[in-house]
Scaffold this active site. Sequence first.
Site, short mmCIF file in Angstrom:
data_model
loop_
_atom_site.label_atom_id
_atom_site.label_comp_id
_atom_site.label_asym_id
_atom_site.label_seq_id
_atom_site.Cartn_x
_atom_site.Cartn_y
_atom_site.Cartn_z
N ARG A 51 4.65 11.09 31.14
CA ARG A 51 4.80 10.04 31.50
C ARG A 51 4.92 9.35 32.78
NH1 ARG A 51 7.87 7.85 26.34
NH2 ARG A 51 8.48 6.00 27.70
N ARG A 69 14.45 0.06 32.91
CA ARG A 69 14.15 0.25 31.29
C ARG A 69 15.73 -0.45 30.47
NH1 ARG A 69 11.13 5.36 30.99
NH2 ARG A 69 11.10 5.16 28.16
N ARG A 95 12.61 -4.76 19.70
CA ARG A 95 13.13 -4.23 21.46
C ARG A 95 13.66 -6.33 21.82
NH1 ARG A 95 10.43 0.40 22.94
NH2 ARG A 95 11.32 1.51 24.22
N LYS A 140 15.19 9.58 20.33
CA LYS A 140 15.25 7.96 18.87
C LYS A 140 13.76 8.98 18.38
CE LYS A 140 14.10 3.91 21.00
NZ LYS A 140 15.06 3.91 22.01
N ARG A 155 11.87 15.28 31.03
CA ARG A 155 11.09 15.86 29.48
C ARG A 155 10.06 15.98 29.59
NH1 ARG A 155 12.23 10.03 25.93
NH2 ARG A 155 10.52 8.54 27.47
#
Length: 202
Positions: A149, A160, A86, A13, A120
């Site tokens: 992260r 998640r 969300r 996204k 990532r």
Amino acid sequence: MNVLFLGPPGAGKGTVAQKIKDEMGLIHLSTGDMLRAQIAAGSELGLAAKAFMDDGKLVPDEVIIGMVADKLREVGNNVLFDGFPRTVNQAVELDSITNLDKVIYLDITLDVVKRRICSRRTCKRCGRVFGSDCTTSNCHLCGGELYTRDDDNEATVEKRFNEYALKTSPLIEYYDKQGKLRKLDGDQSIDAVVVQAREALA
Ligand code: AMP
């Protein structure tokens, strides 16, 4: 035009949003980026949010809705929402504040998500995300430091994804019923998703 990119963590996204926002004249509003900025600033909101984020849980609705409402008062329309709403509660609140014109749903499988997220790195300064093909330690666009992260690890990704399945996926039906949903195959390359997102928003 206000647009939402909907999909599980790691669906791309934010990356797709970064690639098309300028040409579409949209302001990228990522609640994840806003929360990380609050954490970096050491604010009360950031401290409260960090425990939920590190645990792979959603931050409570009242915190998020207040933060987004403040931001919308500042920026107005032509917003590309990334990571908000969300929950159905957040979606209902957003409908009472502003109108969403289109919802792009990036449909992706858990295996692809895990592979993407665990390899990532994110730029500390501009928030852009880079995949395993990037081997430098700094962002080639702004020079900021690239880091992994705190919540980009396999255990947290699974949590998640579960939060997404339980609390966020009902939004697919919510927006489909409003006739706003356009589903794209998120398992494709990011470049292929960008092409289709452009078409869907044209
Ligand atoms: P993201 O950068 O979109 O992957 O978001 C990172 C984390 O921030 C999520 O796992 C949540 O803990 C929190 N977060 C971001 N947006 C929201 C939201 N709209 N509602 C609740 N929590 C959120």
